[in-house]
Design an enzyme around this catalytic site. Structure first.
Site, PDB file in Angstrom:
ATOM      1  N   GLU A   1       0.843  -1.186   0.000  1.00  0.00           N
ATOM      2  CA  GLU A   1       0.000   0.000   0.000  1.00  0.00           C
ATOM      3  C   GLU A   1       0.878   1.235   0.000  1.00  0.00           C
ATOM      4  O   GLU A   1       0.579   2.228  -0.648  1.00  0.00           O
ATOM      5  CB  GLU A   1      -0.902  -0.009   1.258  1.00  0.00           C
ATOM      6  CG  GLU A   1      -1.926   1.111   1.290  1.00  0.00           C
ATOM      7  CD  GLU A   1      -1.422   2.358   2.002  1.00  0.00           C
ATOM      8  OE1 GLU A   1      -2.154   3.343   2.044  1.00  0.00           O
ATOM      9  OE2 GLU A   1      -0.293   2.358   2.504  1.00  0.00           O
TER      10      GLU A   1
ATOM     11  N   ASP B   1      -7.027   1.067   8.481  1.00  0.00           N
ATOM     12  CA  ASP B   1      -5.686   1.587   8.211  1.00  0.00           C
ATOM     13  C   ASP B   1      -5.516   2.963   8.849  1.00  0.00           C
ATOM     14  O   ASP B   1      -4.932   3.858   8.256  1.00  0.00           O
ATOM     15  CB  ASP B   1      -5.446   1.644   6.690  1.00  0.00           C
ATOM     16  CG  ASP B   1      -4.012   2.045   6.362  1.00  0.00           C
ATOM     17  OD1 ASP B   1      -3.151   1.935   7.250  1.00  0.00           O
ATOM     18  OD2 ASP B   1      -3.764   2.479   5.209  1.00  0.00           O
TER      19      ASP B   1
HETATM   20 ZN   LIG Z   1      -1.304   2.368   6.283  1.00  0.00          ZN
END
Ligand SMILES: [Zn+2]
Length: 510
Positions: free
Chosen positions: A372, A400
């Site tokens: 990511e 997240d």
């Molecule tokens: Zn992250």
């Protein structure tokens, strides 16, 4: 670079972004010894009620206007109460952080994490456990030295920005010019910038519960500042770390040079807030000469993988509720809050439902994305490889933003429409955790391809007031994670996923 990727990269600033451990070369997936041993029971960082002490859902919420909450209240109360017991999430996170460590794309540690996640998910009895190959960027930070040569020679605290080129062994020596905004840079023009090092000294405002962190705007200087400075002829760029609170620790993160848009890549680094202020004070007095030596190197693409596991649905198993988090981290700290916490919350959520024997109508699929942090490679690959299946994704949630006190859920898009209305109903079930907030806007970077395909996307919200203090630094370590909140967050995700996967209508049904 396709348009999704560009939007994605620009949007990355909303969530994630890394400093200075030596990266290791790419490696085939070794199979480390797993799963995690039970660590000693750590003390919670802050006193919070255990699940047994949590009050039941308020009876006042019952009513015809809340059909989802009314249908699932008793079951969700059980999932929350049983799910919040124990420290399954923390045991997993302790192994991931203390035994594997930080996990930047291309590193041996990320390959170990992929193997560990797969083994652990299989050992906990899940279905369809497998990995899916993804090619990821492999960039090595190398070493960095940043010094003031004149007027007052001294060393500064800085770290390379992800995907920055190196300087060559002789480094770059030039005068610095300080700006606090893109407008100020534009005003200087090529005449004021050419041949210089630009410092973006943009202050990130303090967190407030009303406005959140201010990270989105501040990190824009990290993502887009170096390319903007290069356009005007700068030879290197420095950005003030994207944090409102600093103990002289630089915060890394990705910077973006878009070759297709003609961007020229120049060496770029983040300086600690204290050092940005120091440079600015000296520059206000007169010319300041800096020397930057940076040995960062881009190795192109190497193989990695997303990890997938499922709890198959009992009636409509081809319809999917996706629980996402990212297995990679920056190459600093332990990647504990970002995003080891999200990974272990989602793994544990699936196991809470498995242990309780709670099998919803549809399938719940955990996807642990790779890379990511500098390119959402795993998310883009998932979107492509599962394109035919995306219409069957009835909802997706990403965790997240770290694990702190549970707060609620965000929903991609505007505060309107059937999905938003149903979510307002659903979150009342989370009252025992106090997690009933719904905010419209961004869900998660890894969900960008799903949101683009029309999948209703949600983000896991926890108290973000200290997240960016540690974010992308050497200080993102296990001790910053409260084991009680971590388990509560896993219970919350289990409950939300169950309801989304079981309710008769899809979240966004018209
Ligand atoms: Zn992250």
């Amino acid at each position: 670079m396709n348009s999704i990727r560009l939007v994605a990269l620009a949007t990355l600033v909303a969530a994630c972004g890394a400093p200075t451990k030596k990266p290791t070369p790419p490696a085939p997936s070794p199979a480390p010894e797993v799963p995690a041993p039970q660590p000693e029971q750590p003390k919670p960082i802050s006193p919070v009620p255990t699940a047994a002490e949590l009050p039941g859902a308020a009876a006042t919420l019952r009513g015809p206007e809340r059909p989802i909450a009314n249908a699932y209240r008793d079951l969700v109360a059980k999932i929350l109460a049983q799910g919040a017991q124990g420290q399954g999430a923390y045991a997993k996170l302790a192994y991931l952080t203390d035994h594997i460590g930080n996990r930047v794309a291309g590193s041996r540690a990320l390959a170990q994490a992929v193997a560990w996640a797969q083994k652990t998910l299989a050992a906990e009895g899940h279905e369809q456990v497998h990995s899916e190959k993804v090619m990821v960027s492999y960039w090595q930070r190398g070493d960095l030295s940043l010094q003031v040569l004149a007027p007052a020679p001294q060393s500064l605290h800085a770290t390379a920005l992800g995907l920055s080129p190196g300087t060559g062994k002789n480094g770059i020596t030039a005068e610095v010019v300080v700006v606090d905004s893109f407008d100020a840079l534009t005003k200087l023009g090529p005449a004021g910038v050419k041949g210089k090092i630009v410092l973006f000294n943009h202050e990130m405002p303090a967190y407030t519960s009303e406005h959140g962190s201010g990270y989105g705007e501040a990190s824009g200087y990290r993502v887009k500042g170096p390319a903007a400075a290069a356009k005007l002829g700068a030879v290197a760029a420095l950005t003030r770390s994207a944090t409102a609170r600093s103990l002289r620790t630089p915060h890394t993160g990705m910077t973006l040079f878009d070759a297709e848009a003609g961007d020229r890549a120049i060496p770029a680094a983040a300086v600690a807030v204290e050092d940005a202020l120091l440079i600015a004070r000296l520059a206000a007095e007169g010319p300041v000469k800096l020397k930057l030596v940076l040995t960062a190197k881009d190795h192109g693409k190497v193989p990695s993988a997303n990890v997938i596991a499922e709890l198959r649905g009992r009636e409509q198993p081809d319809e999917i509720v996706l629980l996402g988090a990212h297995l990679d981290s920056w190459d600093v700290g332990q990647g504990a809050q970002d995003d080891g916490a999200g990974v272990t919350i989602m793994m544990e959520a699936l196991s809470i439902l498995r242990r309780g024997g709670w099998q919803p109508r549809r399938t719940i699929r955990v996807v642990l994305y790779t890379n990511e942090e500098h390119g959402i490679d795993g998310a883009i690959a998932y979107g492509k490889d599962h394109a035919a299946e995306l219409p069957k994704h009835v909802a997706a949630i990403e965790s997240d933003g770290g694990s702190f006190k549970p707060v609620g859920l965000s929903i991609e898009g505007k505060a309107e429409g059937p999905a938003y209305s149903r979510l307002l109903d659903l979150v009342t079930l989370l009252e025992p955790l106090g997690a009933t907030k719904v905010s419209a806007g961004h869900s998660g970077s890894d969900l960008i391809p799903l949101a683009a395909a029309g999948v209703p996307c949600l983000g896991h919200l926890t108290d973000g007031s200290t997240y960016f203090d540690y974010h992308h630094t050497e200080a993102d370590t296990l001790d910053k994670v409260d084991p009680v909140y971590l388990q509560q967050n896993a219970a919350m995700m289990a409950a939300v996923a169950y309801v989304l996967a079981d309710m008769p209508e899809r979240l966004d049904a018209q």
